[in-house]
Scaffold this active site. Sequence first.
Site, PDB file in Angstrom:
ATOM      1  N   TYR A  71     108.799  96.796  87.153  1.00  0.00           N
ATOM      2  CA  TYR A  71     108.024  97.336  88.293  1.00  0.00           C
ATOM      3  C   TYR A  71     108.906  98.125  89.279  1.00  0.00           C
ATOM      4  O   TYR A  71     108.755  99.336  89.442  1.00  0.00           O
ATOM      5  CB  TYR A  71     107.303  96.171  88.973  1.00  0.00           C
ATOM      6  CG  TYR A  71     106.580  96.497  90.259  1.00  0.00           C
ATOM      7  CD1 TYR A  71     105.823  97.655  90.393  1.00  0.00           C
ATOM      8  CD2 TYR A  71     106.631  95.614  91.349  1.00  0.00           C
ATOM      9  CE1 TYR A  71     105.146  97.934  91.574  1.00  0.00           C
ATOM     10  CE2 TYR A  71     105.957  95.873  92.519  1.00  0.00           C
ATOM     11  CZ  TYR A  71     105.220  97.042  92.641  1.00  0.00           C
ATOM     12  OH  TYR A  71     104.562  97.311  93.809  1.00  0.00           O
ATOM     13  N   LEU A 125     112.560  94.904  77.289  1.00  0.00           N
ATOM     14  CA  LEU A 125     111.107  95.072  77.097  1.00  0.00           C
ATOM     15  C   LEU A 125     110.363  93.744  76.940  1.00  0.00           C
ATOM     16  O   LEU A 125     109.256  93.723  76.410  1.00  0.00           O
ATOM     17  CB  LEU A 125     110.798  96.023  75.933  1.00  0.00           C
ATOM     18  CG  LEU A 125     111.297  97.464  76.129  1.00  0.00           C
ATOM     19  CD1 LEU A 125     110.940  98.325  74.918  1.00  0.00           C
ATOM     20  CD2 LEU A 125     110.708  98.097  77.403  1.00  0.00           C
ATOM     21  N   ASP A 165     119.897  93.717  76.019  1.00  0.00           N
ATOM     22  CA  ASP A 165     119.529  92.418  76.579  1.00  0.00           C
ATOM     23  C   ASP A 165     120.755  91.795  77.233  1.00  0.00           C
ATOM     24  O   ASP A 165     121.828  91.729  76.619  1.00  0.00           O
ATOM     25  CB  ASP A 165     118.998  91.518  75.453  1.00  0.00           C
ATOM     26  CG  ASP A 165     118.305  90.289  76.007  1.00  0.00           C
ATOM     27  OD1 ASP A 165     117.129  90.072  75.675  1.00  0.00           O
ATOM     28  OD2 ASP A 165     118.938  89.536  76.786  1.00  0.00           O
ATOM     29  N   ALA A 185     117.177  93.655  86.213  1.00  0.00           N
ATOM     30  CA  ALA A 185     116.696  92.852  85.086  1.00  0.00           C
ATOM     31  C   ALA A 185     116.760  91.363  85.397  1.00  0.00           C
ATOM     32  O   ALA A 185     117.838  90.775  85.363  1.00  0.00           O
ATOM     33  CB  ALA A 185     117.542  93.157  83.850  1.00  0.00           C
ATOM     34  N   PHE A 214     114.138  87.508  85.463  1.00  0.00           N
ATOM     35  CA  PHE A 214     112.848  86.834  85.439  1.00  0.00           C
ATOM     36  C   PHE A 214     112.513  86.472  86.883  1.00  0.00           C
ATOM     37  O   PHE A 214     113.410  86.085  87.652  1.00  0.00           O
ATOM     38  CB  PHE A 214     112.904  85.594  84.552  1.00  0.00           C
ATOM     39  CG  PHE A 214     113.113  85.905  83.094  1.00  0.00           C
ATOM     40  CD1 PHE A 214     112.486  87.004  82.505  1.00  0.00           C
ATOM     41  CD2 PHE A 214     113.920  85.109  82.289  1.00  0.00           C
ATOM     42  CE1 PHE A 214     112.662  87.302  81.158  1.00  0.00           C
ATOM     43  CE2 PHE A 214     114.103  85.401  80.932  1.00  0.00           C
ATOM     44  CZ  PHE A 214     113.478  86.496  80.370  1.00  0.00           C
ATOM     45  N   ASN A 242     119.072  83.741  81.934  1.00  0.00           N
ATOM     46  CA  ASN A 242     118.858  85.191  82.055  1.00  0.00           C
ATOM     47  C   ASN A 242     119.445  85.736  83.353  1.00  0.00           C
ATOM     48  O   ASN A 242     120.189  86.720  83.354  1.00  0.00           O
ATOM     49  CB  ASN A 242     117.373  85.520  81.999  1.00  0.00           C
ATOM     50  CG  ASN A 242     117.147  87.029  81.945  1.00  0.00           C
ATOM     51  OD1 ASN A 242     117.341  87.649  80.910  1.00  0.00           O
ATOM     52  ND2 ASN A 242     116.797  87.621  83.078  1.00  0.00           N
ATOM     53  N   TYR A 274     114.491  80.044  90.992  1.00  0.00           N
ATOM     54  CA  TYR A 274     114.533  81.506  91.045  1.00  0.00           C
ATOM     55  C   TYR A 274     115.410  81.978  92.208  1.00  0.00           C
ATOM     56  O   TYR A 274     116.339  82.778  92.030  1.00  0.00           O
ATOM     57  CB  TYR A 274     113.110  82.072  91.181  1.00  0.00           C
ATOM     58  CG  TYR A 274     113.104  83.529  91.565  1.00  0.00           C
ATOM     59  CD1 TYR A 274     113.565  84.491  90.673  1.00  0.00           C
ATOM     60  CD2 TYR A 274     112.655  83.946  92.830  1.00  0.00           C
ATOM     61  CE1 TYR A 274     113.597  85.836  91.038  1.00  0.00           C
ATOM     62  CE2 TYR A 274     112.676  85.274  93.184  1.00  0.00           C
ATOM     63  CZ  TYR A 274     113.144  86.220  92.288  1.00  0.00           C
ATOM     64  OH  TYR A 274     113.178  87.539  92.647  1.00  0.00           O
ATOM     65  N   ARG A 304      99.574  76.747  98.071  1.00  0.00           N
ATOM     66  CA  ARG A 304     100.424  76.787  96.881  1.00  0.00           C
ATOM     67  C   ARG A 304     101.776  76.191  97.276  1.00  0.00           C
ATOM     68  O   ARG A 304     102.311  76.538  98.340  1.00  0.00           O
ATOM     69  CB  ARG A 304     100.576  78.253  96.446  1.00  0.00           C
ATOM     70  CG  ARG A 304     101.317  78.467  95.162  1.00  0.00           C
ATOM     71  CD  ARG A 304     101.239  79.920  94.699  1.00  0.00           C
ATOM     72  NE  ARG A 304     102.002  80.830  95.551  1.00  0.00           N
ATOM     73  CZ  ARG A 304     102.134  82.133  95.335  1.00  0.00           C
ATOM     74  NH1 ARG A 304     101.517  82.696  94.306  1.00  0.00           N
ATOM     75  NH2 ARG A 304     102.833  82.889  96.151  1.00  0.00           N
TER      76      ARG A 304
END
Length: 325
Positions: A13, A35, A53, A76, A78, A94, A143, A282
Site C-alpha cells: 500500500y 508478493l 524475500d 516490507a 507484516f 519477517n 507488531y 477492540r
Amino acid sequence: MSKKILVMGGAGYIGSHTVKHLAAKGYDCVVADNLVYGHREAVPAGVPFEKADLNDPSSLEALFSKYDFEAVLHFAAFAYVGESVTDPQKYYHNNVVGTLNLLAAMKNHGVKKIVFSSTCATYGEPQYTPMDEQHPQNPINPYGRTKLMIEQVFGDYAKAYGLKYIALRYFNAAGAAADGSIGEAHNPETHLIPLVLQAIQGKRPCIKIFGTDYPTPDGTCLRDYIHVEDLAEAHRLALEKLDQYSGYINLGTGVKTSVKEIISAAEKVTGKKCPVELAPRRAGDPAELYAAKGKGETVLGWMPTYMNIEDIIATAWKWEENRKY
Ligand code: UDP
C-alpha cells in the site's frame, strides 16, 4: 549506470504510492517484493520489478549483485496487530530477522542509506497527546515491538558501520492516489476507512464501531489520518536528508478524527448511508492517538497537503469505486 533506489515492499500500500511518486519525480527505482500481500499491478509500468524475500538471503544477494543501489526504502513488513499477537513468530521472523538480512546485504554491498517504515504503535499507550518523538516507547503488541527493535538496531549499526537511517513513524495511513490508479487493498482488510466505504457499497453488511464509551467527545476513538501521497512525499524528502540527518520522525497531520466522524464524512462524500453496528472495544485500542507537529516540518521541511478528512476519503472512494486489484 546511474545508482538506483531499492524499494523493498514496493508492491504494498504505502510502498506502491511512494514508487509512483518517486517515478513521477524522475527517481530511478527498483521494486522488490515477495508478493505475499503486495500486488504486482500496483507497480507502475516501466519500473523494474524483482521478486525477493527478506527471509531468503540468496534472493537479496542476487538483487544487490544485479543493481547498484544508492539507498533503500524499506516497507516490507507484516502489519496485522491482531495476528502479531496470535502468531508472533511470523512477525519476529519477517520484520526483525528479515530486516537484519536486508541490512546484511546492504553492508556486504556498501549501501549505507535506509528509510524505514516505523509506526506510532512503537509508543504504545499514550502518556500524553499530541505525541512527539520523545514520547516513551512501550509497545503493547509484538507488531509494535518488531518495529521498535529495528529502530534500536539502526542506532547501533550507525555507530559501528556508519549506517544513515531515518525511521518514519506513521500515524493512520489513509486514502489513495488522486488519479484512482492505485489504492489500499489489504486482504483481509481491517482498516476503518476502506471498511466503511465497502459497507456503503453493500460489499459488507455494516461497519462495527469498536467502542462508544471512550473518554472522547462522541465516545469513539480519535486517530490522526495521514494521506498516503503525503507519506510518499515524506519518504522522498527523507531520502534527500540522509546525508545530514539520522533519526526518528513522526508523520501525522496533528488533526484528530473520531470513528463516528469518519462515518459521517464518508456518508457526505458518497451521498449514501453507512449501515452501522455498535460493538465492544477492540483490545489494544487507545482512546486517542495523534501526532505533535515537529520534526516532519523542522527536519524534512514536510507539510501534509491533505488536512481535510473528506478530501482524504474522496480519494479512497474514487479507488473503491473502480478497484483494479
Ligand atoms: N475501527 C472500528 N471498526 C472497524 C475497524 C476499526 O471502529 O471495523 C476503529 C478502531 O477501533 C480505531 C480506528 O477505527 O479506533 C482506526 O482503526 P484502524 O484499524 O483503521 O487503524 P489503527 O488505528 O488500528 O492503526
